[in-house]
Write an enzyme that holds these catalytic residues in place. Structure first.
Site, PDB file in Angstrom:
ATOM      1  N   ASP A   7     -60.773  21.986 -32.961  1.00  0.00           N
ATOM      2  CA  ASP A   7     -62.181  21.920 -33.311  1.00  0.00           C
ATOM      3  C   ASP A   7     -62.972  22.030 -31.995  1.00  0.00           C
ATOM      4  OD1 ASP A   7     -64.589  21.243 -34.812  1.00  0.00           O
ATOM      5  OD2 ASP A   7     -64.419  19.273 -33.875  1.00  0.00           O
ATOM      6  N   ASP A   9     -67.034  20.980 -31.427  1.00  0.00           N
ATOM      7  CA  ASP A   9     -68.000  19.898 -31.189  1.00  0.00           C
ATOM      8  C   ASP A   9     -67.366  18.537 -31.466  1.00  0.00           C
ATOM      9  OD1 ASP A   9     -70.984  21.324 -31.143  1.00  0.00           O
ATOM     10  OD2 ASP A   9     -69.489  22.437 -32.283  1.00  0.00           O
ATOM     11  N   ASP A 166     -61.796  15.747 -34.328  1.00  0.00           N
ATOM     12  CA  ASP A 166     -62.337  14.411 -34.049  1.00  0.00           C
ATOM     13  C   ASP A 166     -62.924  13.709 -35.260  1.00  0.00           C
ATOM     14  OD1 ASP A 166     -65.719  14.507 -33.727  1.00  0.00           O
ATOM     15  OD2 ASP A 166     -64.646  16.394 -33.856  1.00  0.00           O
TER      16      ASP A 166
END
Length: 221
Positions: A7, A9, A166
Site C-alpha cells: 500500500d 499512504d 497499514d
C-alpha cells in the site's frame, strides 16, 4: 518467486499533512471552517473521492454529486503537485533495497489516484522498486475489492505474494484476495491490531526484511 506488494499512504509515505492542507484550501476557498488534522487523517483509505465526500459531510455540505465533483476537482488541483509536507516513514528506502537484494519482486496497490501516485513514487525514488502499480483509477474496482491486488500479483508473477499495508481497508483487501497480510502498525489504522486479520505486524521498517525472509521460508518449507 517472492512477491511483495505495498500500500502507499500510511504504509510507505505519511501523506496526511498534504491531504489535510489540500482539503483545507478547498474549504477556505468556499468560506468554510478548516477541519482538524485528526479528522483528515481519519478520512484516508478509500481514495480521494471518498476523502472529499467525508470532508463535505464534516463541513455540513451534504452529498450532492455535482458539488462533490466540483470540490473534488479543486482538491486534486491542490494535491496533484510535488509533495510538500509528505514524508517517507523511517527506514522505508533501506528496507526496499534489502528486499531487492533478497530477490523480491515488488509492486504497489493503492487507492490513491494514478497521477499523485506516480508523482509520489518518483519524488521519493520509490518508482525504481515498483514493477507493477494499481492505483485507485486503474480498474473499475478499488480496495477493499480484491481485484486491484490480484491485478498487481498477476502482473508480477505467479509466485507466492505478501501484501503490506497499514489499515482496515488493506486487511480486508488481503483477506478477500486470499493473500497473507503484513501490517505496519504506525500508519492510519483506527481499529485495534488484534481485531484485524494479519499474518505479521511490524512497527519499524527495519524489521520488514526479516519478516519477509521468514514468511517465504515458511511458504516453501
Amino acid at each position: 518467486m517472492k512477491v511483495v506488494i505495498f500500500d502507499l499512504d500510511g504504509t510507505l509515505i505519511d501523506s496526511a499533512p498534504d491531504l489535510h492542507r489540500a482539503a483545507n484550501l478547498v474549504l477556505q476557498s468556499e468560506g468554510l471552517p478548516a477541519i482538524s488534522f485528526e479528522q483528515a487523517r481519519s478520512f484516508i483509505g478509500h481514495g480521494a473521492a471518498d476523502l472529499m465526500r467525508k470532508v463535505m459531510r464534516a463541513s455540513g455540505l451534504g452529498d450532492d454529486a455535482g458539488e462533490h465533483a466540483r470540490l473534488l476537482a479543486k482538491f486534486m488541483g491542490h494535491y496533484e503537485g510535488e509533495p510538500g509536507l509528505t514524508t517517507l516513514y523511517p527506514g522505508v528506502v533501506d528496507a526496499l533495497a534489502r528486499l531487492e537484494a533478497m530477490g523480491c519482486t515488488m509492486g504497489l496497490c493503492t487507492n490513491k489516484p494514478e497521477q499523485p501516485t506516480r508523482i509520489a513514487l518518483r519524488h521519493f525514488g520509490l518508482d525504481r522498486y515498483m514493477q507493477a502499480v494499481a492505483s485507485g483509477d486503474t480498474l473499475p474496482q478499488r480496495k477493499p475489492d480484491p481485484a486491484p491486488l490480484h491485478h498487481v500479483a498477476r502482473a508480477l508473477a505467479d509466485g507466492t505474494a505478501l501484501y503490506v499495508g497499514d489499515s482496515e481497508v488493506d486487511a480486508e483487501t488481503a483477506e478477500r484476495a486470499g493473500i497473507p497480510f503484513a501490517i505496519y502498525t504506525e500508519g492510519y489504522r483506527k481499529t485495534p491490531l488484534e481485531a484485524l486479520p494479519h499474518a505479521h505486524a511490524f512497527d519499524h521498517w527495519d524489521r520488514l526484511p526479516d519478516i519477509v525472509a521468514a514468511h517465504f521460508a515458511d511458504a516453501v518449507a
